[in-house]
Scaffold this active site. Structure first.
Site, PDB file in Angstrom:
ATOM      1  N   THR A 103       0.804  -1.232   0.000  1.00  0.00           N
ATOM      2  CA  THR A 103       0.000   0.000   0.000  1.00  0.00           C
ATOM      3  C   THR A 103       0.835   1.280   0.000  1.00  0.00           C
ATOM      4  O   THR A 103       1.948   1.305   0.551  1.00  0.00           O
ATOM      5  CB  THR A 103      -0.912   0.021   1.259  1.00  0.00           C
ATOM      6  OG1 THR A 103      -1.420   1.347   1.457  1.00  0.00           O
ATOM      7  CG2 THR A 103      -0.153  -0.367   2.516  1.00  0.00           C
ATOM      8  N   TYR A 129      -0.865   0.330  10.913  1.00  0.00           N
ATOM      9  CA  TYR A 129      -1.203  -0.349   9.655  1.00  0.00           C
ATOM     10  C   TYR A 129      -0.046  -0.233   8.657  1.00  0.00           C
ATOM     11  O   TYR A 129       0.381  -1.228   8.055  1.00  0.00           O
ATOM     12  CB  TYR A 129      -2.485   0.266   9.080  1.00  0.00           C
ATOM     13  CG  TYR A 129      -2.801  -0.138   7.661  1.00  0.00           C
ATOM     14  CD1 TYR A 129      -3.354  -1.379   7.374  1.00  0.00           C
ATOM     15  CD2 TYR A 129      -2.550   0.734   6.594  1.00  0.00           C
ATOM     16  CE1 TYR A 129      -3.648  -1.745   6.058  1.00  0.00           C
ATOM     17  CE2 TYR A 129      -2.843   0.380   5.290  1.00  0.00           C
ATOM     18  CZ  TYR A 129      -3.390  -0.865   5.023  1.00  0.00           C
ATOM     19  OH  TYR A 129      -3.666  -1.215   3.731  1.00  0.00           O
TER      20      TYR A 129
HETATM   21  P1  NAP Z   1     -11.339  -4.483   2.997  1.00  0.00           P
HETATM   22  O1  NAP Z   1     -12.551  -4.165   2.192  1.00  0.00           O
HETATM   23  O2  NAP Z   1     -11.195  -3.866   4.346  1.00  0.00           O
HETATM   24  O3  NAP Z   1     -11.267  -6.071   3.154  1.00  0.00           O
HETATM   25  C1  NAP Z   1     -10.418  -6.678   4.076  1.00  0.00           C
HETATM   26  C2  NAP Z   1     -10.626  -8.164   4.020  1.00  0.00           C
HETATM   27  O4  NAP Z   1      -9.713  -8.793   4.944  1.00  0.00           O
HETATM   28  C3  NAP Z   1     -12.035  -8.625   4.432  1.00  0.00           C
HETATM   29  O5  NAP Z   1     -12.470  -9.620   3.530  1.00  0.00           O
HETATM   30  C4  NAP Z   1     -11.799  -9.247   5.802  1.00  0.00           C
HETATM   31  O6  NAP Z   1     -12.683 -10.318   6.107  1.00  0.00           O
HETATM   32  C5  NAP Z   1     -10.401  -9.820   5.619  1.00  0.00           C
HETATM   33  N1  NAP Z   1      -9.754 -10.155   6.887  1.00  0.00           N
HETATM   34  C6  NAP Z   1      -9.664  -9.376   7.993  1.00  0.00           C
HETATM   35  N2  NAP Z   1      -9.068 -10.059   8.999  1.00  0.00           N
HETATM   36  C7  NAP Z   1      -8.760 -11.290   8.502  1.00  0.00           C
HETATM   37  C8  NAP Z   1      -8.174 -12.439   9.063  1.00  0.00           C
HETATM   38  N3  NAP Z   1      -7.767 -12.483  10.334  1.00  0.00           N
HETATM   39  N4  NAP Z   1      -8.027 -13.553   8.270  1.00  0.00           N
HETATM   40  C9  NAP Z   1      -8.469 -13.538   6.985  1.00  0.00           C
HETATM   41  N5  NAP Z   1      -9.062 -12.472   6.409  1.00  0.00           N
HETATM   42  C10 NAP Z   1      -9.201 -11.348   7.161  1.00  0.00           C
HETATM   43  O7  NAP Z   1     -10.015  -4.131   2.173  1.00  0.00           O
HETATM   44  P2  NAP Z   1      -9.847  -3.772   0.617  1.00  0.00           P
HETATM   45  O8  NAP Z   1     -10.079  -2.328   0.442  1.00  0.00           O
HETATM   46  O9  NAP Z   1     -10.589  -4.756  -0.191  1.00  0.00           O
HETATM   47  O10 NAP Z   1      -8.276  -3.984   0.449  1.00  0.00           O
HETATM   48  C11 NAP Z   1      -7.746  -5.265   0.103  1.00  0.00           C
HETATM   49  C12 NAP Z   1      -6.289  -5.318   0.517  1.00  0.00           C
HETATM   50  O11 NAP Z   1      -5.563  -4.276  -0.150  1.00  0.00           O
HETATM   51  C13 NAP Z   1      -6.036  -5.090   2.001  1.00  0.00           C
HETATM   52  O12 NAP Z   1      -4.929  -5.885   2.368  1.00  0.00           O
HETATM   53  C14 NAP Z   1      -5.668  -3.619   2.097  1.00  0.00           C
HETATM   54  O13 NAP Z   1      -4.861  -3.385   3.223  1.00  0.00           O
HETATM   55  C15 NAP Z   1      -4.924  -3.423   0.802  1.00  0.00           C
HETATM   56  N6  NAP Z   1      -4.962  -2.095   0.200  1.00  0.00           N
HETATM   57  C16 NAP Z   1      -6.150  -1.471  -0.012  1.00  0.00           C
HETATM   58  C17 NAP Z   1      -6.170  -0.246  -0.638  1.00  0.00           C
HETATM   59  C18 NAP Z   1      -7.466   0.475  -0.917  1.00  0.00           C
HETATM   60  O14 NAP Z   1      -7.424   1.684  -1.198  1.00  0.00           O
HETATM   61  N7  NAP Z   1      -8.600  -0.207  -0.913  1.00  0.00           N
HETATM   62  C19 NAP Z   1      -4.959   0.351  -1.051  1.00  0.00           C
HETATM   63  C20 NAP Z   1      -3.779  -0.339  -0.840  1.00  0.00           C
HETATM   64  C21 NAP Z   1      -3.781  -1.570  -0.234  1.00  0.00           C
HETATM   65  P3  NAP Z   1     -14.046 -10.090   6.976  1.00  0.00           P
HETATM   66  O15 NAP Z   1     -15.020  -9.513   6.008  1.00  0.00           O
HETATM   67  O16 NAP Z   1     -14.378 -11.457   7.418  1.00  0.00           O
HETATM   68  O17 NAP Z   1     -13.686  -9.161   8.090  1.00  0.00           O
HETATM   69  O1  G4F Z   2     -10.482   6.837   3.563  1.00  0.00           O
HETATM   70  P1  G4F Z   2      -9.402   6.725   4.558  1.00  0.00           P
HETATM   71  O2  G4F Z   2      -9.730   6.096   5.855  1.00  0.00           O
HETATM   72  O3  G4F Z   2      -8.197   6.021   3.804  1.00  0.00           O
HETATM   73  P2  G4F Z   2      -6.622   5.927   4.091  1.00  0.00           P
HETATM   74  O4  G4F Z   2      -6.310   6.259   5.490  1.00  0.00           O
HETATM   75  O5  G4F Z   2      -5.944   6.727   3.044  1.00  0.00           O
HETATM   76  O6  G4F Z   2      -6.352   4.367   3.885  1.00  0.00           O
HETATM   77  C1  G4F Z   2      -6.887   3.668   2.774  1.00  0.00           C
HETATM   78  O7  G4F Z   2      -5.982   3.739   1.698  1.00  0.00           O
HETATM   79  C2  G4F Z   2      -4.709   3.107   1.934  1.00  0.00           C
HETATM   80  C3  G4F Z   2      -3.844   3.325   0.673  1.00  0.00           C
HETATM   81  O8  G4F Z   2      -3.065   4.490   0.843  1.00  0.00           O
HETATM   82  C4  G4F Z   2      -4.968   1.642   2.199  1.00  0.00           C
HETATM   83  F1  G4F Z   2      -3.782   0.982   2.338  1.00  0.00           F
HETATM   84  C5  G4F Z   2      -5.825   1.493   3.444  1.00  0.00           C
HETATM   85  O9  G4F Z   2      -6.102   0.101   3.661  1.00  0.00           O
HETATM   86  C6  G4F Z   2      -7.146   2.224   3.202  1.00  0.00           C
HETATM   87  O10 G4F Z   2      -7.859   1.549   2.193  1.00  0.00           O
HETATM   88  O11 G4F Z   2      -8.818   8.195   4.902  1.00  0.00           O
HETATM   89  C7  G4F Z   2      -8.372   9.063   3.872  1.00  0.00           C
HETATM   90  C8  G4F Z   2      -8.114  10.438   4.463  1.00  0.00           C
HETATM   91  C9  G4F Z   2      -7.239  10.426   5.710  1.00  0.00           C
HETATM   92  O12 G4F Z   2      -6.310  11.465   5.617  1.00  0.00           O
HETATM   93  C10 G4F Z   2      -8.208  10.709   6.850  1.00  0.00           C
HETATM   94  O13 G4F Z   2      -7.639  11.372   7.960  1.00  0.00           O
HETATM   95  O14 G4F Z   2      -9.355  10.988   4.859  1.00  0.00           O
HETATM   96  C11 G4F Z   2      -9.189  11.599   6.124  1.00  0.00           C
HETATM   97  N1  G4F Z   2     -10.500  11.688   6.796  1.00  0.00           N
HETATM   98  C12 G4F Z   2     -11.112  12.865   7.161  1.00  0.00           C
HETATM   99  N2  G4F Z   2     -12.269  12.603   7.785  1.00  0.00           N
HETATM  100  C13 G4F Z   2     -11.273  10.674   7.151  1.00  0.00           C
HETATM  101  C14 G4F Z   2     -12.396  11.233   7.770  1.00  0.00           C
HETATM  102  N3  G4F Z   2     -11.128   9.345   6.992  1.00  0.00           N
HETATM  103  C15 G4F Z   2     -12.129   8.544   7.454  1.00  0.00           C
HETATM  104  N4  G4F Z   2     -12.011   7.209   7.259  1.00  0.00           N
HETATM  105  N5  G4F Z   2     -13.242   9.055   8.080  1.00  0.00           N
HETATM  106  C16 G4F Z   2     -13.430  10.383   8.276  1.00  0.00           C
HETATM  107  O15 G4F Z   2     -14.418  10.832   8.849  1.00  0.00           O
END
Ligand code: NAP
Ligand code: G4F
Length: 330
Positions: free
Chosen positions: A127, A151
């Protein structure tokens, strides 16, 4: 038929990836945790082609069993504690699942596949949070890490242990360093979906305001459907390598609010948005901008959905979802 095991199948990316792999003719297996979780069952109902396999990233023996059952050609490790704010209050859990969980999955692959068998290809969900307090802009595969949350720290471990197993045991193991990616399946705790859902509810008269934290942070936001394509391309490449996946554009939360509210005909969102310090983080990532040149050149990957299209897609989806819910209950 190729076989793939996806961890995090119930998450945003797991759902998109399952659909993509199914469309390409894969047998898709999804790791599901817990002994009886109705929410998980509800999600999996939408993906009848996914074969659920029980397992938890906290439990090595369950992963060994899952790999043995699925016999995958490819493992996509998307499972994680992924909500940055939650990682500050659950730091040890985050380190265990998002960090050590990667090591357990790599070991499970080696145990089942044979210690020197590199035939199972492994994708790790790294990430942009690893860049944290960024050392240069834009961020590339060569930019040093400076994580700003438990994280981010856990993901840095996952990233390096993946690289280490590739170098030590000749595994086909690679990491996608993905910048933020969103869409209608995004969890409601993340800022984009929190905003689009609230905007829809405000438009429908179901909610009065949105309460947010830091509005000044900037992110390189793309569409999840585009990003899972990059994951698959990485595992089809000749050699295991790490890639940044990003749009190259950065936008503030102010800009996201502008577009989301404009979509429902509201030009001035200030009266609807309140800030509360409880949503501020102990340490913040202020601005992220990715450079995906390597993925474009080597994998031929390109994002297809623009920032404006993404916001529109999310607001339209939430209007539909919230209107249907209101109709059902009212
Ligand atoms: P997400 O919607 O939060 O999904 C997380 C998944 O992890 C869920 O299916 C959850 O299962 C599972 N999980 C949590 N604890 C676990 C455990 N102990 N054993 C097995 N599975 C477990 O995340 P996402 O946005 O799809 O992201 C997918 C991956 O990419 C994550 O690793 C995240 O950190 C990474 N990532 C995301 C972004 C982004 O912007 N979305 C960017 C960079 C990297 P349950 O539903 O059962 O809780
Ligand atoms: O949507 P966020 O919670 O995403 P964040 O922290 O960027 O993380 C996400 O992207 C990562 C990739 O860079 C992933 F690895 C990670 O798993 C996840 O998917 O917050 C985005 C921004 C932050 O700066 C936060 O402080 O939005 C700001 N924010 C402001 N108000 C808020 C809020 N974030 C959340 N979640 N909720 C608020 O009310």
């Amino acid at each position: 038929m190729p076989r793939a095991l996806i961890t995090g199948i119930t998450g945003q990316d797991g759902q998109h990836l399952a659909e993509l792999l199914n469309s390409k003719g894969y047998d898709v297996f999804g790791l599901v945790k817990g002994q009886n979780n109705p929410r998980i069952a509800g999600v999996l109902e939408q993906f009848p082609f996914v074969e659920p396999v029980s397992g938890d990233l906290a439990d090595l023996s369950s992963l060994v069993k899952a790999i043995g059952l699925a016999q995958p050609d490819e493992v996509y490790n998307l499972g994680a504690v992924s909500y940055v704010a939650y990682s500050f209050t659950h730091a040890e859990l985050t380190a265990d699942i998002s960090g050590l969980g990667v090591l357990r999955m790599l070991d499970a692959i080696r145990m089942v596949g044979g210690l020197d068998d590199s035939s199972i290809r492994f994708y790790q969900a790294s990430t942009s949070e690893m860049f944290g307090e960024v050392r240069e802009t834009p961020q590339t595969e060569m930019t040093p890490f400076h994580p700003r949350s438990p994280y981010g720290c856990a993901k840095v471990f996952g990233h390096y242990i993946t690289m280490n197993y590739r170098e030590s045991y000749d595994m086909f193991a690679c990491s996608g360093i993905l910048f933020n990616h969103e869409g209608p399946r995004r969890g409601l705790e993340f800022v984009t979906r929190k905003i689009t859902n609230a905007v829809a509810r405000i438009k429908l008269g179901l909610q009065d305001e949105i309460v947010l934290g830091n509005l000044d942070s900037k992110r390189d936001w793309g569409y999840a459907g585009d990003y899972v394509r990059a994951m698959w391309l990485m595992l089809q490449h000749d050699t295991p390598e790490d890639f940044v996946i990003a749009t190259g554009e950065t936008h503030s939360i102010h800009e996201f609010l502008d577009l989301a509210f404009a979509e429902v005909g509201i030009d001035d969102w200030q009266p609807y948005v309140r800030q509360d310090p409880k949503f501020l983080r102990p340490a913040e990532v202020d601005v992220l901008t990715g450079d995906a040149s390597k993925a474009k050149e080597v994998l031929g990957w390109e994002p297809e959905v623009s920032f404006a299209q993404l916001v529109k897609m999310m607001v339209e989806n939430d209007l539909e979802v919230e209107a249907a819910k209101a109709h059902l209950h009212g």
